[in-house]
Design an enzyme around this catalytic site. Sequence first.
Site, PDB file in Angstrom:
ATOM      1  N   HIS A 255       6.027   5.578  -4.919  1.00  0.00           N
ATOM      2  CA  HIS A 255       5.961   5.256  -3.487  1.00  0.00           C
ATOM      3  C   HIS A 255       5.852   3.741  -3.344  1.00  0.00           C
ATOM      4  CE1 HIS A 255       3.375   5.763   0.444  1.00  0.00           C
ATOM      5  NE2 HIS A 255       4.533   5.182   0.685  1.00  0.00           N
TER       6      HIS A 255
ATOM      7  N   ASP B 163       1.386   4.717  -6.333  1.00  0.00           N
ATOM      8  CA  ASP B 163       1.375   3.889  -5.120  1.00  0.00           C
ATOM      9  C   ASP B 163       1.505   2.417  -5.475  1.00  0.00           C
ATOM     10  OD1 ASP B 163       1.037   5.717  -2.892  1.00  0.00           O
ATOM     11  OD2 ASP B 163      -0.891   6.220  -3.792  1.00  0.00           O
TER      12      ASP B 163
ATOM     13  N   GLY C 163      -4.982  11.944  -3.151  1.00  0.00           N
ATOM     14  CA  GLY C 163      -5.641  11.012  -4.066  1.00  0.00           C
ATOM     15  C   GLY C 163      -7.083  11.399  -4.258  1.00  0.00           C
ATOM     16  N   SER C 164      -7.928  10.971  -3.326  1.00  0.00           N
ATOM     17  CA  SER C 164      -9.369  11.162  -3.503  1.00  0.00           C
ATOM     18  C   SER C 164      -9.770  12.632  -3.642  1.00  0.00           C
ATOM     19  CB  SER C 164     -10.130  10.477  -2.366  1.00  0.00           C
ATOM     20  OG  SER C 164      -9.530  10.735  -1.133  1.00  0.00           O
TER      21      SER C 164
ATOM     22  N   HIS D  74       1.996  10.782  -8.453  1.00  0.00           N
ATOM     23  CA  HIS D  74       2.356   9.867  -7.356  1.00  0.00           C
ATOM     24  C   HIS D  74       1.817   8.471  -7.667  1.00  0.00           C
ATOM     25  CE1 HIS D  74       3.333   9.116  -3.061  1.00  0.00           C
ATOM     26  NE2 HIS D  74       2.227   8.380  -3.036  1.00  0.00           N
TER      27      HIS D  74
ATOM     28  N   MET E  12       3.821   9.580   6.308  1.00  0.00           N
ATOM     29  CA  MET E  12       2.478   9.022   6.059  1.00  0.00           C
ATOM     30  C   MET E  12       1.519   9.576   7.118  1.00  0.00           C
ATOM     31  SD  MET E  12       2.475   7.236   3.342  1.00  0.00           S
ATOM     32  CE  MET E  12       0.752   6.764   3.506  1.00  0.00           C
TER      33      MET E  12
ATOM     34  N   MET F 226       5.334   0.634  -1.408  1.00  0.00           N
ATOM     35  CA  MET F 226       4.843   0.028  -0.159  1.00  0.00           C
ATOM     36  C   MET F 226       4.989  -1.480  -0.322  1.00  0.00           C
ATOM     37  SD  MET F 226       1.646   2.583   0.367  1.00  0.00           S
ATOM     38  CE  MET F 226       1.733   3.097  -1.330  1.00  0.00           C
TER      39      MET F 226
ATOM     40  N   MET G 236       1.851  -1.331  -4.219  1.00  0.00           N
ATOM     41  CA  MET G 236       1.565  -2.140  -3.013  1.00  0.00           C
ATOM     42  C   MET G 236       1.675  -3.622  -3.347  1.00  0.00           C
ATOM     43  SD  MET G 236      -1.705  -0.123  -1.488  1.00  0.00           S
ATOM     44  CE  MET G 236      -1.794   1.672  -1.494  1.00  0.00           C
TER      45      MET G 236
ATOM     46  N   GLY H 126      -1.892   1.928   2.648  1.00  0.00           N
ATOM     47  CA  GLY H 126      -2.667   0.797   2.113  1.00  0.00           C
ATOM     48  C   GLY H 126      -3.894   1.212   1.325  1.00  0.00           C
ATOM     49  N   PHE H 127      -4.549   2.266   1.771  1.00  0.00           N
ATOM     50  CA  PHE H 127      -5.824   2.618   1.123  1.00  0.00           C
ATOM     51  C   PHE H 127      -5.987   4.134   1.005  1.00  0.00           C
ATOM     52  CE2 PHE H 127      -6.240  -1.461   3.165  1.00  0.00           C
ATOM     53  CZ  PHE H 127      -6.776  -2.241   2.146  1.00  0.00           C
ATOM     54  N   GLY H 128      -6.644   4.546  -0.068  1.00  0.00           N
ATOM     55  CA  GLY H 128      -7.000   5.950  -0.221  1.00  0.00           C
ATOM     56  C   GLY H 128      -8.264   6.242   0.581  1.00  0.00           C
ATOM     57  N   GLY H 129      -8.584   7.503   0.709  1.00  0.00           N
ATOM     58  CA  GLY H 129      -9.849   7.903   1.312  1.00  0.00           C
ATOM     59  C   GLY H 129      -9.933   7.814   2.829  1.00  0.00           C
TER      60      GLY H 129
ATOM     61  N   SER I 140      -2.138  11.353  -6.332  1.00  0.00           N
ATOM     62  CA  SER I 140      -1.997   9.895  -6.330  1.00  0.00           C
ATOM     63  C   SER I 140      -3.033   9.290  -7.266  1.00  0.00           C
ATOM     64  CB  SER I 140      -2.218   9.345  -4.924  1.00  0.00           C
ATOM     65  OG  SER I 140      -2.468   7.953  -5.005  1.00  0.00           O
TER      66      SER I 140
ATOM     67  N   ASP J 208       1.435  12.361   2.861  1.00  0.00           N
ATOM     68  CA  ASP J 208       0.576  11.490   2.053  1.00  0.00           C
ATOM     69  C   ASP J 208      -0.500  10.855   2.928  1.00  0.00           C
ATOM     70  OD1 ASP J 208      -0.452   9.639   0.242  1.00  0.00           O
ATOM     71  OD2 ASP J 208       1.408   8.512   0.015  1.00  0.00           O
ATOM     72  N   GLY J 209      -1.760  11.147   2.590  1.00  0.00           N
ATOM     73  CA  GLY J 209      -2.880  10.505   3.267  1.00  0.00           C
ATOM     74  C   GLY J 209      -3.840  11.489   3.892  1.00  0.00           C
ATOM     75  N   GLY J 210      -5.081  11.451   3.424  1.00  0.00           N
ATOM     76  CA  GLY J 210      -6.124  12.284   4.028  1.00  0.00           C
ATOM     77  C   GLY J 210      -5.969  13.775   3.790  1.00  0.00           C
TER      78      GLY J 210
END
Length: 212
Positions: A67, A36, A194-195, A34, A138, A69, A38, A143-146, A9, A172-174
């Site tokens: 993606h 994102d 992402g991160s 990816h 998800m 959102m 928003m 809404g947010f990375g990290g 991402s 997707d996420g974490g």
Amino acid sequence: MRKIFVSPSILTADFARLEQECKALEKSGADWIHCDVMDGNFVPNLTFGMPVVKSIRKCVVLPLDVHLMIDRPERYVAQFAEAGANLITIHAEATDDVAGCLKLIRSCGKQAGISLKPNTPVEVLEQYRGLFDMILIMSVEPGFGGQSFIEGSVKKIKKAKELFPDVLIEVDGGINKHTAKKVIAAGVDVIVAGSAILNAADKKAAIAEIRG
Ligand code: DX5
Ligand code: ZN
């Protein structure tokens, strides 16, 4: 062994250096990019829209995994298709006409994805069976990375794979090298990170570690 796709991402990229960042991801073994999108309504954050996707399209040959959102994504599907998205994912919670929107994505010649927020059960997808190519689970609130991986996502991925064995399952996420192991064991096909990739000094190693 099945192929695991890694879709970094760009949410955590330096947007002033997007071309270099995307090219670096491509060189480092990413399978997709990816994106994102928003809108500040569906999620409490804003990112970018069609012009940025169009610019990324010119920098890399990798498939663009977009993606959305955003509320009522049917308003913008054709424009994201035109901008060069290969796969367009909408949220089941974002429109009153999910089936119509999935059909619209395919009518633009693109693959259709359907995403679920952490509290939306996989079973809601039964009514749209046959209309999507991928399910995006998800594993954080969008809404947010990290953010930290929600452990309950592992069970949800298993359920999605069991109910829909013929579609790709994306998470997707974490995701980092530790959580990646769990989601791969649960049956995931596509991993968004992402991160864990963008903030790594060695992106190639980070992607390889996530792929496992
Ligand atoms: C969150 C986005 C994710 C996010 C993932 O709403 O959809 O794609 O960038 O970031 P990490 O991997 O840092 O959780
Ligand atoms: Zn995403």
